[in-house]
Each structure stands twice: as C-alpha cells, then as structure tokens.
Design a protein around this motif. Sequence first.
Motif, PDB file in Angstrom:
ATOM      1  N   LEU A 186      72.670  53.096  16.532  1.00 14.02           N
ATOM      2  CA  LEU A 186      72.036  53.200  15.212  1.00 14.02           C
ATOM      3  C   LEU A 186      70.517  53.252  15.345  1.00 14.02           C
ATOM      4  N   ASN A 187      69.961  52.430  16.211  1.00 12.46           N
ATOM      5  CA  ASN A 187      68.507  52.380  16.380  1.00 12.46           C
ATOM      6  C   ASN A 187      67.939  53.704  16.872  1.00 12.46           C
ATOM      7  N   VAL A 188      68.633  54.327  17.806  1.00 15.37           N
ATOM      8  CA  VAL A 188      68.106  55.575  18.368  1.00 15.37           C
ATOM      9  C   VAL A 188      68.172  56.707  17.343  1.00 15.37           C
ATOM     10  N   LEU A 189      69.199  56.703  16.499  1.00  9.80           N
ATOM     11  CA  LEU A 189      69.301  57.712  15.443  1.00  9.80           C
ATOM     12  C   LEU A 189      68.228  57.490  14.370  1.00  9.80           C
ATOM     13  N   GLU A 190      68.021  56.244  13.994  1.00 11.36           N
ATOM     14  CA  GLU A 190      66.992  55.929  12.996  1.00 11.36           C
ATOM     15  C   GLU A 190      65.602  56.281  13.524  1.00 11.36           C
ATOM     16  N   ALA A 191      65.367  55.986  14.805  1.00 10.98           N
ATOM     17  CA  ALA A 191      64.072  56.289  15.402  1.00 10.98           C
ATOM     18  C   ALA A 191      63.842  57.803  15.447  1.00 10.98           C
ATOM     19  N   TYR A 192      64.871  58.535  15.812  1.00  9.56           N
ATOM     20  CA  TYR A 192      64.744  60.000  15.866  1.00  9.56           C
ATOM     21  C   TYR A 192      64.369  60.560  14.497  1.00  9.56           C
ATOM     22  N   LYS A 193      65.019  60.046  13.465  1.00 11.14           N
ATOM     23  CA  LYS A 193      64.734  60.514  12.103  1.00 11.14           C
ATOM     24  C   LYS A 193      63.270  60.277  11.734  1.00 11.14           C
ATOM     25  N   LYS A 194      62.696  59.204  12.271  1.00 16.36           N
ATOM     26  CA  LYS A 194      61.293  58.863  11.975  1.00 16.36           C
ATOM     27  C   LYS A 194      60.311  59.569  12.909  1.00 16.36           C
ATOM     28  N   GLY A 195      60.847  60.356  13.858  1.00 20.56           N
ATOM     29  CA  GLY A 195      59.966  61.043  14.797  1.00 20.56           C
ATOM     30  C   GLY A 195      59.590  60.223  16.005  1.00 20.56           C
ATOM     31  N   ASP A 196      60.325  59.139  16.262  1.00 15.07           N
ATOM     32  CA  ASP A 196      60.102  58.282  17.426  1.00 15.07           C
ATOM     33  C   ASP A 196      61.162  58.633  18.470  1.00 15.07           C
ATOM     34  N   PHE A 197      60.723  59.255  19.570  1.00 13.64           N
ATOM     35  CA  PHE A 197      61.662  59.776  20.564  1.00 13.64           C
ATOM     36  C   PHE A 197      61.663  58.920  21.841  1.00 13.64           C
ATOM     37  N   TYR A 198      61.674  57.609  21.662  1.00 11.71           N
ATOM     38  CA  TYR A 198      61.525  56.678  22.791  1.00 11.71           C
ATOM     39  C   TYR A 198      62.642  56.758  23.811  1.00 11.71           C
ATOM     40  N   ALA A 199      63.812  57.214  23.413  1.00 11.72           N
ATOM     41  CA  ALA A 199      64.963  57.153  24.317  1.00 11.72           C
ATOM     42  C   ALA A 199      65.352  58.518  24.883  1.00 11.72           C
ATOM     43  N   GLU A 200      64.432  59.478  24.834  1.00  7.28           N
ATOM     44  CA  GLU A 200      64.779  60.837  25.260  1.00  7.28           C
ATOM     45  C   GLU A 200      64.759  60.981  26.776  1.00  7.28           C
ATOM     46  N   ILE A 201      65.717  61.732  27.294  1.00  9.98           N
ATOM     47  CA  ILE A 201      65.790  62.053  28.721  1.00  9.98           C
ATOM     48  C   ILE A 201      64.946  63.300  28.974  1.00  9.98           C
ATOM     49  N   THR A 202      63.977  63.198  29.858  1.00  4.04           N
ATOM     50  CA  THR A 202      63.155  64.351  30.244  1.00  4.04           C
ATOM     51  C   THR A 202      63.178  64.498  31.761  1.00  4.04           C
ATOM     52  N   LEU A 203      63.057  65.735  32.232  1.00  2.00           N
ATOM     53  CA  LEU A 203      63.085  66.002  33.664  1.00  2.00           C
ATOM     54  C   LEU A 203      62.002  67.002  34.037  1.00  2.00           C
ATOM     55  N   ASP A 204      61.409  66.812  35.205  1.00  2.00           N
ATOM     56  CA  ASP A 204      60.517  67.812  35.774  1.00  2.00           C
ATOM     57  C   ASP A 204      61.316  69.096  35.991  1.00  2.00           C
ATOM     58  N   GLU A 205      60.771  70.236  35.582  1.00  2.00           N
ATOM     59  CA  GLU A 205      61.528  71.482  35.631  1.00  2.00           C
ATOM     60  C   GLU A 205      61.885  71.908  37.055  1.00  2.00           C
ATOM     61  N   HIS A 206      61.008  71.658  38.001  1.00  2.00           N
ATOM     62  CA  HIS A 206      61.317  71.988  39.398  1.00  2.00           C
ATOM     63  C   HIS A 206      62.513  71.170  39.885  1.00  2.00           C
ATOM     64  N   VAL A 207      62.504  69.887  39.561  1.00  2.00           N
ATOM     65  CA  VAL A 207      63.625  69.003  39.920  1.00  2.00           C
ATOM     66  C   VAL A 207      64.888  69.463  39.223  1.00  2.00           C
ATOM     67  N   ARG A 208      64.784  69.794  37.947  1.00  2.00           N
ATOM     68  CA  ARG A 208      65.956  70.209  37.175  1.00  2.00           C
ATOM     69  C   ARG A 208      66.606  71.453  37.772  1.00  2.00           C
ATOM     70  N   LEU A 209      65.795  72.426  38.153  1.00  2.00           N
ATOM     71  CA  LEU A 209      66.331  73.689  38.678  1.00  2.00           C
ATOM     72  C   LEU A 209      67.076  73.481  40.000  1.00  2.00           C
ATOM     73  N   LEU A 210      66.509  72.654  40.868  1.00  2.00           N
ATOM     74  CA  LEU A 210      67.183  72.386  42.142  1.00  2.00           C
ATOM     75  C   LEU A 210      68.451  71.567  41.924  1.00  2.00           C
ATOM     76  N   ALA A 211      68.384  70.593  41.019  1.00  4.61           N
ATOM     77  CA  ALA A 211      69.575  69.800  40.712  1.00  4.61           C
ATOM     78  C   ALA A 211      70.643  70.674  40.059  1.00  4.61           C
ATOM     79  N   PHE A 212      70.213  71.596  39.202  1.00  2.00           N
ATOM     80  CA  PHE A 212      71.146  72.529  38.561  1.00  2.00           C
ATOM     81  C   PHE A 212      71.893  73.345  39.617  1.00  2.00           C
ATOM     82  N   LYS A 213      71.194  73.741  40.648  1.00  4.35           N
ATOM     83  CA  LYS A 213      71.807  74.539  41.714  1.00  4.35           C
ATOM     84  C   LYS A 213      73.010  73.820  42.310  1.00  4.35           C
ATOM     85  N   ALA A 214      72.836  72.525  42.607  1.00  7.01           N
ATOM     86  CA  ALA A 214      73.930  71.750  43.208  1.00  7.01           C
ATOM     87  C   ALA A 214      75.014  71.430  42.201  1.00  7.01           C
TER      88      ALA A 214
END
Length: 330
Positions: free
Chosen positions: A294-322
């Motif tokens: 509930l907290n993460v949904l309420e925060a998202y609605k308010k524009g607070d993205f504290y729980a978002e998963i982000t990845l470096d694109e270079h890391v993501r591309l190599l991980a995607f390969k595997a």
Amino acid sequence: MNKIMQIKKLKNELGAVIAAHFYQKDEVVNIADITGDSLELAKKTRDSDKDLVVFCGVSFMGQSVKILAPHKRVFMPKAACCSMARMIDSNYFDDSISLMEEYGITQDDIIPVTYINSNAEVKAKVGAMNGFVCTSSNAAQIMQHAQKEHKKIFFLPDKCLGQNLAIKNKQKYAVLGIDSKTKVTEADIICYNGFCSVHQLFTPHDIDFYRQKYPDILIVVHPECDPKVCEKADFVGSTSQIIAFIQSLDEEQKVAVGTEYNLVKRLRSKNTFVLSSTKPECPTMNETSLDDVLNVLEAYKKGDFYAEITLDEHVRLLAFKALNRMLELS
C-alpha cells in the motif's frame, strides 16, 4: 476502506500489476495478479500489458524484470535480499575466475552458468563470458546446452544445485575454495561455495524420521537441498514442479516436503508435512507486508519513487544476454 480494498483501488487507478513469489506471505500472494517461481514471474511480468510492476519478492527478481523489460517501471515494496544472492557479487566472481586461472584453467576454458539467484552485476559478468542464467526448473536443460561448449562449467552461486546436477549426469564436480586444486582441475562442473540457508535446514535424518513414522510416505525436496538429502528423496524438483507433483497425488498419499514453509502449508489441506523440525521460513521473503504494498502505491501516486529498481544500461545489456539465452532455450 480496508488495506486490500485500498490496494486494489490504487492498483487499478495507476494501471499497475502486482507480482508475488510463491514464498511470500499468504496476505501478499492473495492480492497478487501474478504468482509463480522465478522463471514464471520473469516471463509473466515481461509479457504483462502493464508497464507499472509492483514486485513482491527479493531484489534479484525485481532486477530480472527490469533486465528483460527496461521500459517497465519496477517497484519493490521491500527490496529484500536473498541470502544466497548476497554470497556472490562481481568482485567474488572475479576472484573465483582468478583462482581458477591460478590453477591453470584459462578463462577461455570456462563457461559460467549462474543460478537466477544472483544480482544483475553477476549476471552481467556471466553474459560478458557468453554464459547462461538458469533456474531450478530448467537447470538440467541449460547445463546440457552449456556442455556443448566443451568447457569446464563454473556454476554459481548454489553449490548444492550444481552438485545435484553433476551427480544426476555422472559428472565430476568440485567446490571452489573448499576442494583441492587437483579435484578442481579434474572437475567437469566447478561450483561456487554458496547455498540457500532455508534448504540447508533439511537433513537425511529428517527423511529417516518420516519414513520410520509413515512407511508409505513420499519425500519431495527442492534441488537446493544437500545432495545427501536429494539422493534419499522420491522426487526432486523446482517450486512449480513440486506443486504439480503433489497436485497429481491421491489426497490420501502422505508426503513430506523439503522447501519453504509458506509454500508447503498451501499445498494441501491434509497429509502434507514439513520435512524439518525447524520452521523453514525464508526471513527475507517474509519481509513484505500489505502495508508495504500500500505504501509504495500511495508514494507512486504522489510522485515519490523511492522503491524503484534501476540498472546501469551497460550492466543491463550484458545481464540480458545471459538471461535471454535461458529464455530462448527454455
């Protein structure tokens, strides 16, 4: 309005999908749109028509969704960390490769296979070496493909799954940092010294206890269990495979199950036992609550993205390969 109604209202308003691993608490599984094991969740969330994902599980699972579907926004109510995944990071991976090189095994002689229970940086290291990701559902299949490379397989981080696969295929194996240089250099599968703290709770003694008490009982375990446990079991399989096997049994057939407690208690209403005198509950999988969702949904609605998963694109591309190699093969 109670929490469940609030969650459903916000989810629909924001166009979100809630995904939950089978090991989550009942209250979380019950409000999820998608449930499954690691492989099922990776596929189903990738293929969902929702671009906002609330993922209830452990960190590497949320990362896997982001690796496969970078356009989706992935939020984890609790970014809990799998104890096994914490046993390996990119530095430990490099150290392991260096140790094998000290033993005379060149990097060109190694094909890495990482269990999905590893972080994005480790998956990227595996991808950079043209290796594979696997899950317990498809590990045997992925290993067969890896063997076609005619190299030594470096299996990480779960030594038990690696050992069980080697035993099944009658291959030589060794645990890096534990076994001798000679055993490592002669091994077909070189295992990293990691393990699941929950599945280590099950012992051969537990099996003996239940067989003595109920002579006709079936023993079902996960391949993250110690090889001595798997060798004595009647069925060894992934979470989804365990569910399917038990659903196929006559309801009067007694069965003792060696995997996470939350899953076991949901399997059947009777004749199903937990294969341990100690409650095998994953502490990190049990961190997520309805309040967190509930907290993460309420925060998202308010524009607070504290729980978002982000990845470096270079890391993501190599991980995607595997990771994508696994999905293509399975």
